[in-house]
Design a protein around this motif. Structure first.
Motif, PDB file in Angstrom:
ATOM      1  N   LYS A  37     -46.565 -14.399  19.714  1.00 19.30           N
ATOM      2  CA  LYS A  37     -45.953 -15.448  20.422  1.00 19.30           C
ATOM      3  C   LYS A  37     -46.213 -16.963  20.205  1.00 19.30           C
ATOM      4  O   LYS A  37     -47.406 -17.140  19.765  1.00 19.30           O
ATOM      5  CB  LYS A  37     -46.637 -15.115  21.948  1.00 19.30           C
ATOM      6  CG  LYS A  37     -46.004 -14.133  22.709  1.00 19.30           C
ATOM      7  CD  LYS A  37     -46.345 -14.174  24.274  1.00 19.30           C
ATOM      8  CE  LYS A  37     -45.834 -13.034  24.908  1.00 19.30           C
ATOM      9  NZ  LYS A  37     -45.735 -13.116  26.266  1.00 19.30           N
ATOM     10  N   GLY A  40     -43.465 -23.001  20.557  1.00 18.64           N
ATOM     11  CA  GLY A  40     -42.155 -23.561  20.364  1.00 18.64           C
ATOM     12  C   GLY A  40     -42.401 -24.836  19.656  1.00 18.64           C
ATOM     13  O   GLY A  40     -41.395 -25.266  19.225  1.00 18.64           O
ATOM     14  N   SER A  58     -51.666 -14.138  26.033  1.00 10.82           N
ATOM     15  CA  SER A  58     -50.082 -13.765  26.649  1.00 10.82           C
ATOM     16  C   SER A  58     -49.467 -15.015  27.039  1.00 10.82           C
ATOM     17  O   SER A  58     -48.435 -14.858  26.861  1.00 10.82           O
ATOM     18  CB  SER A  58     -50.162 -12.755  27.726  1.00 10.82           C
ATOM     19  OG  SER A  58     -50.449 -13.218  29.052  1.00 10.82           O
ATOM     20  N   ILE A  59     -49.822 -16.079  27.383  1.00  9.57           N
ATOM     21  CA  ILE A  59     -49.113 -17.223  27.622  1.00  9.57           C
ATOM     22  C   ILE A  59     -49.777 -18.377  26.914  1.00  9.57           C
ATOM     23  O   ILE A  59     -51.111 -18.762  26.934  1.00  9.57           O
ATOM     24  CB  ILE A  59     -49.266 -17.626  29.224  1.00  9.57           C
ATOM     25  CG1 ILE A  59     -48.883 -16.369  29.911  1.00  9.57           C
ATOM     26  CG2 ILE A  59     -48.595 -18.824  29.545  1.00  9.57           C
ATOM     27  CD1 ILE A  59     -49.220 -16.441  31.377  1.00  9.57           C
ATOM     28  N   ILE A  71     -43.520 -24.155  26.796  1.00  9.50           N
ATOM     29  CA  ILE A  71     -43.651 -22.823  27.108  1.00  9.50           C
ATOM     30  C   ILE A  71     -42.622 -21.700  26.597  1.00  9.50           C
ATOM     31  O   ILE A  71     -41.504 -22.008  26.646  1.00  9.50           O
ATOM     32  CB  ILE A  71     -43.934 -22.424  28.691  1.00  9.50           C
ATOM     33  CG1 ILE A  71     -45.167 -23.193  29.075  1.00  9.50           C
ATOM     34  CG2 ILE A  71     -44.235 -20.699  28.616  1.00  9.50           C
ATOM     35  CD1 ILE A  71     -45.557 -22.912  30.643  1.00  9.50           C
ATOM     36  N   ASN A  72     -43.008 -20.947  25.651  1.00  8.42           N
ATOM     37  CA  ASN A  72     -42.005 -20.050  25.204  1.00  8.42           C
ATOM     38  C   ASN A  72     -40.684 -20.647  24.664  1.00  8.42           C
ATOM     39  O   ASN A  72     -39.372 -20.403  24.857  1.00  8.42           O
ATOM     40  CB  ASN A  72     -41.568 -19.061  26.266  1.00  8.42           C
ATOM     41  CG  ASN A  72     -42.608 -17.925  26.350  1.00  8.42           C
ATOM     42  OD1 ASN A  72     -43.451 -17.768  25.927  1.00  8.42           O
ATOM     43  ND2 ASN A  72     -42.433 -17.329  27.553  1.00  8.42           N
ATOM     44  N   ARG A  73     -40.838 -21.545  23.777  1.00  6.43           N
ATOM     45  CA  ARG A  73     -39.820 -22.485  23.060  1.00  6.43           C
ATOM     46  C   ARG A  73     -39.187 -23.484  24.086  1.00  6.43           C
ATOM     47  O   ARG A  73     -37.763 -23.585  23.540  1.00  6.43           O
ATOM     48  CB  ARG A  73     -39.010 -21.447  22.307  1.00  6.43           C
ATOM     49  CG  ARG A  73     -39.989 -20.968  21.216  1.00  6.43           C
ATOM     50  CD  ARG A  73     -39.044 -20.060  20.187  1.00  6.43           C
ATOM     51  NE  ARG A  73     -39.784 -19.019  19.662  1.00  6.43           N
ATOM     52  CZ  ARG A  73     -39.992 -18.973  18.219  1.00  6.43           C
ATOM     53  NH1 ARG A  73     -39.363 -19.869  17.346  1.00  6.43           N
ATOM     54  NH2 ARG A  73     -40.752 -18.339  17.663  1.00  6.43           N
ATOM     55  N   ASN A  84     -43.771 -21.217  36.470  1.00  8.21           N
ATOM     56  CA  ASN A  84     -43.370 -20.626  35.231  1.00  8.21           C
ATOM     57  C   ASN A  84     -44.435 -19.756  34.840  1.00  8.21           C
ATOM     58  O   ASN A  84     -44.588 -18.536  34.155  1.00  8.21           O
ATOM     59  CB  ASN A  84     -43.152 -21.552  33.950  1.00  8.21           C
ATOM     60  CG  ASN A  84     -41.828 -22.246  34.137  1.00  8.21           C
ATOM     61  OD1 ASN A  84     -40.776 -21.369  34.165  1.00  8.21           O
ATOM     62  ND2 ASN A  84     -41.628 -23.370  33.650  1.00  8.21           N
ATOM     63  N   LEU A  88     -44.791 -15.442  34.182  1.00  4.41           N
ATOM     64  CA  LEU A  88     -45.110 -15.023  33.253  1.00  4.41           C
ATOM     65  C   LEU A  88     -46.476 -14.042  33.175  1.00  4.41           C
ATOM     66  O   LEU A  88     -46.709 -13.119  32.542  1.00  4.41           O
ATOM     67  CB  LEU A  88     -45.583 -15.845  31.995  1.00  4.41           C
ATOM     68  CG  LEU A  88     -44.131 -16.694  31.506  1.00  4.41           C
ATOM     69  CD1 LEU A  88     -44.746 -18.081  30.529  1.00  4.41           C
ATOM     70  CD2 LEU A  88     -43.406 -15.803  30.818  1.00  4.41           C
TER      71      LEU A  88
END
Length: 132
Positions: A37, A40, A58-59, A71-73, A84, A88
């Motif tokens: 992960k 981004g 995980s985050i 967060i996450n691209r 968010n 998640l």
């Protein structure tokens, strides 16, 4: 002469078993692959002497040098950060949150992000650094 031509036609290679093996290997590699992960954006992490390696992150939350939160691209604002994180964290309750703050970002923003993580109910927050 005729027998020799007929034996060459009968000597074809059957490709079906090889294709089966390749397909099974492909499935094996897809199932066993680990996915990394990323937040981004590229972050210049500050060095730390007392860094410890954490598993099961995980985050990933990234704070850029221009004080953007990713967060996450996807870029998110501070107001929607808690929502968010809660979403998640519900997907993976055992995971932790890792904050990757750029060395030139504002410390106040990192504290605000950490407070949003704590308010969302995640028990553990880590700050990512590079080894000195």
């Amino acid at each position: 002469m005729r027998d020799h031509a007929q034996t060459e036609e009968d000597a074809e290679i059957n490709m079906t078993p090889m294709l089966d093996i390749v397909f099974i290997m492909l499935i094996f590699f897809i199932v066993t692959a680990t996915f990394i992960k990323e937040a981004g954006v590229e972050i210049n992490k500050p060095p730390a002497v007392t860094a410890e390696k954490k598993d099961r992150a995980s985050i990933l939350i990234a704070i850029t040098e221009t004080d953007e939160i990713w967060i996450n691209r996807k870029q998110v604002d501070l107001k929607s950060l808690r929502t968010n994180i809660e979403k998640l964290h519900a997907e993976n309750p055992q995971g932790t949150v890792v904050v990757q703050a750029d060395a030139r970002s504002k410390a106040g923003l990192m504290i605000a992000v950490t407070e949003a993580v704590n308010d969302s109910g995640v028990p553990s927050v880590a700050v990512s650094t590079k080894e000195k």
